[in-house]
Design a protein around this motif. Structure first.
Motif, PDB file in Angstrom:
ATOM      1  N   ARG A   9       0.641  -1.242   0.089  1.00 50.28           N
ATOM      2  CA  ARG A   9      -0.060   0.017   0.032  1.00 50.28           C
ATOM      3  C   ARG A   9       1.072   1.066  -0.149  1.00 50.28           C
ATOM      4  NH1 ARG A   9      -4.974  -1.297   2.904  1.00 50.28           N
ATOM      5  NH2 ARG A   9      -5.904  -3.167   1.849  1.00 50.28           N
ATOM      6  N   ASP A  10       1.819   1.453  -0.943  1.00 51.65           N
ATOM      7  CA  ASP A  10       2.677   2.510  -1.051  1.00 51.65           C
ATOM      8  C   ASP A  10       3.585   2.602   0.173  1.00 51.65           C
ATOM      9  OD1 ASP A  10       1.849   2.856  -3.585  1.00 51.65           O
ATOM     10  OD2 ASP A  10       0.172   4.309  -2.635  1.00 51.65           O
ATOM     11  N   ARG A  11       3.693   1.761   0.928  1.00 53.82           N
ATOM     12  CA  ARG A  11       4.636   1.924   2.206  1.00 53.82           C
ATOM     13  C   ARG A  11       5.610   0.600   2.153  1.00 53.82           C
ATOM     14  NH1 ARG A  11       0.763   2.818   7.535  1.00 53.82           N
ATOM     15  NH2 ARG A  11       2.755   2.260   8.633  1.00 53.82           N
ATOM     16  N   THR A  12       7.010   0.876   2.507  1.00 54.71           N
ATOM     17  CA  THR A  12       8.077   0.009   2.349  1.00 54.71           C
ATOM     18  C   THR A  12       7.789  -0.366   3.898  1.00 54.71           C
ATOM     19  OG1 THR A  12       9.216   0.934   0.752  1.00 54.71           O
ATOM     20  CG2 THR A  12      10.496  -0.476   2.059  1.00 54.71           C
ATOM     21  N   LEU A  13       7.764  -1.866   4.139  1.00 58.86           N
ATOM     22  CA  LEU A  13       7.714  -2.650   5.385  1.00 58.86           C
ATOM     23  C   LEU A  13       9.122  -3.412   5.685  1.00 58.86           C
ATOM     24  CD1 LEU A  13       3.926  -3.587   5.628  1.00 58.86           C
ATOM     25  CD2 LEU A  13       4.935  -1.392   6.387  1.00 58.86           C
ATOM     26  N   LEU A  52       1.729 -10.474   3.373  1.00 54.92           N
ATOM     27  CA  LEU A  52       1.783  -9.186   3.811  1.00 54.92           C
ATOM     28  C   LEU A  52       0.945  -8.293   2.839  1.00 54.92           C
ATOM     29  CD1 LEU A  52       5.307  -8.107   4.303  1.00 54.92           C
ATOM     30  CD2 LEU A  52       3.739  -9.519   5.907  1.00 54.92           C
ATOM     31  N   ARG A  53       0.750  -8.472   1.868  1.00 52.36           N
ATOM     32  CA  ARG A  53      -0.244  -7.769   0.943  1.00 52.36           C
ATOM     33  C   ARG A  53      -1.788  -8.132   1.152  1.00 52.36           C
ATOM     34  NH1 ARG A  53       4.423  -7.400  -2.557  1.00 52.36           N
ATOM     35  NH2 ARG A  53       4.209  -9.209  -3.311  1.00 52.36           N
ATOM     36  N   ALA A  54      -1.795  -9.277   1.361  1.00 52.52           N
ATOM     37  CA  ALA A  54      -3.243  -9.989   1.734  1.00 52.52           C
ATOM     38  C   ALA A  54      -3.979  -9.522   3.129  1.00 52.52           C
ATOM     39  CB  ALA A  54      -3.343 -11.385   1.707  1.00 52.52           C
ATOM     40  N   LYS A  55      -2.781  -9.379   3.883  1.00 45.78           N
ATOM     41  CA  LYS A  55      -3.306  -8.847   5.233  1.00 45.78           C
ATOM     42  C   LYS A  55      -2.732  -7.650   5.765  1.00 45.78           C
ATOM     43  CE  LYS A  55      -4.814 -12.820   6.656  1.00 45.78           C
ATOM     44  NZ  LYS A  55      -6.417 -13.179   6.968  1.00 45.78           N
ATOM     45  N   ALA A  56      -2.757  -6.363   4.546  1.00 42.58           N
ATOM     46  CA  ALA A  56      -2.349  -5.440   4.682  1.00 42.58           C
ATOM     47  C   ALA A  56      -3.326  -4.525   5.753  1.00 42.58           C
ATOM     48  CB  ALA A  56      -2.350  -4.560   3.293  1.00 42.58           C
ATOM     49  N   TRP A  58      -4.805  -5.469   8.235  1.00 41.17           N
ATOM     50  CA  TRP A  58      -4.582  -5.632   9.780  1.00 41.17           C
ATOM     51  C   TRP A  58      -3.096  -5.227  10.062  1.00 41.17           C
ATOM     52  CZ3 TRP A  58      -0.666  -8.654  11.987  1.00 41.17           C
ATOM     53  CH2 TRP A  58      -0.907  -8.970  13.629  1.00 41.17           C
ATOM     54  N   ILE A  59      -2.235  -5.440   9.232  1.00 44.18           N
ATOM     55  CA  ILE A  59      -0.768  -5.119   9.671  1.00 44.18           C
ATOM     56  C   ILE A  59      -0.724  -3.424   9.643  1.00 44.18           C
ATOM     57  CG2 ILE A  59       1.617  -4.821   8.428  1.00 44.18           C
ATOM     58  CD1 ILE A  59       0.924  -7.746   7.031  1.00 44.18           C
ATOM     59  N   LEU A  60      -1.110  -2.832   8.830  1.00 44.26           N
ATOM     60  CA  LEU A  60      -1.111  -1.273   8.890  1.00 44.26           C
ATOM     61  C   LEU A  60      -1.709  -0.539   9.941  1.00 44.26           C
ATOM     62  CD1 LEU A  60      -1.315  -0.370   5.012  1.00 44.26           C
ATOM     63  CD2 LEU A  60       0.692  -0.773   6.298  1.00 44.26           C
ATOM     64  N   ARG A  61      -2.873  -1.462  10.289  1.00 42.63           N
ATOM     65  CA  ARG A  61      -3.609  -0.862  11.423  1.00 42.63           C
ATOM     66  C   ARG A  61      -2.666  -0.894  12.744  1.00 42.63           C
ATOM     67  NH1 ARG A  61      -7.742  -3.626  10.698  1.00 42.63           N
ATOM     68  NH2 ARG A  61      -7.635  -5.340  12.161  1.00 42.63           N
ATOM     69  N   HIS A  62      -2.311  -2.322  13.013  1.00 42.22           N
ATOM     70  CA  HIS A  62      -1.404  -2.393  13.988  1.00 42.22           C
ATOM     71  C   HIS A  62      -0.037  -1.653  14.106  1.00 42.22           C
ATOM     72  CE1 HIS A  62      -3.903  -5.757  16.061  1.00 42.22           C
ATOM     73  NE2 HIS A  62      -4.066  -5.714  15.137  1.00 42.22           N
TER      74      HIS A  62
END
Length: 234
Positions: A9-13, A52-56, A58-62
């Motif tokens: 989502r345009d963020r490098t994790l 990571l992309r499938a659970k974006a 949840w990941i970004l919220r946390h």
């Protein structure tokens, strides 16, 4: 442990990949210190970046919630630390050459320790001892009406769990739990006790947990939201 980067989502994790022989399926964990980790079973045929992309959401919220948590303060005279849902103010006493001592009373945590020993080490040792005593007491009280049989009980420095139950009936609890209110400790104790008879998180598991702790959903949310605050100073 394999460290990687992924564009989500345009963020490098930044994340880590850990292969666990005990894992039966993939999982994602986010910890204040360890960060984002993808846990995979051996020979897993899955691209971690796809997970990571499938659970974006949840990941970004946390990750955003973690970024908003208070910055750790230095542990020193006058610092406030959580204990059983309240706050204790640290008061460092002059060292008189005796053994380290920590006492809690009237909202104050009085600490006497040798100057060469880090304050954090002394305070953490006190927390671990209190966690062992409090959790043993809550285990006995909650299990009195259940009669479940468990083996060893240990207090650990778990990074991503508040408690665990092994297939052999060994229970382990995170020492930081003693910073939380008793109701939260009771929820985690009930959770792990029920795992003695239902190892999975199937509906039958949650039915048994609800019978012990009707507010378990609220307590679970509290841990999710407030758990990152249960830390000592840096």
């Amino acid at each position: 442990m394999d460290r990687r980067l992924a564009r989500v989502r345009d963020r490098t994790l930044a994340y880590r990949v850990r292969i666990s022989p005990r894992a039966r399926a993939w999982s994602l964990t986010i910890h204040p210190d360890a960060g984002l980790t993808v846990v995979l079973p051996p020979r897993a045929r899955v691209d971690p970046a796809d997970l990571l992309r499938a659970k974006a959401d949840w990941i970004l919220r946390h990750l955003d919630r973690l970024a908003r948590r208070p910055t750790r303060t230095v542990l020193e005279h006058g610092s406030a630390v959580p204990y059983l849902g309240d706050a204790l103010r640290i008061e460092v006493a002059a060292w008189d050459g005796a053994e380290p001592a920590v006492e809690a009373a009237d909202g104050v945590l009085r600490v006497r320790a040798a100057p060469q020993r880090p304050l954090r080490a002394v305070v953490e040792a006190w927390y671990r001892a209190r966690a062992a005593a409090v959790i043993a007491e809550r285990l006995e009280a909650i299990n009195a009406s259940l009669g479940y049989r468990y083996a060893r009980v240990t207090i650990r420095d778990q990074k991503t769990r508040w408690g665990s139950c092994s297939a052999r009936g060994n229970l382990a609890f995170n020492w930081r739990l003693v910073m939380a209110p008793i109701a939260i400790i009771d929820y985690v104790v009930a959770h792990e006790l029920v795992h003695l008879v239902v190892l999975s998180h199937a509906p039958a598991f949650w039915t048994r947990v609800a019978a012990i702790d009707p507010a378990h959903q609220e307590h679970r949310r509290w841990l999710r939201d407030q758990g990152p605050r249960l830390v000592l100073g840096g």
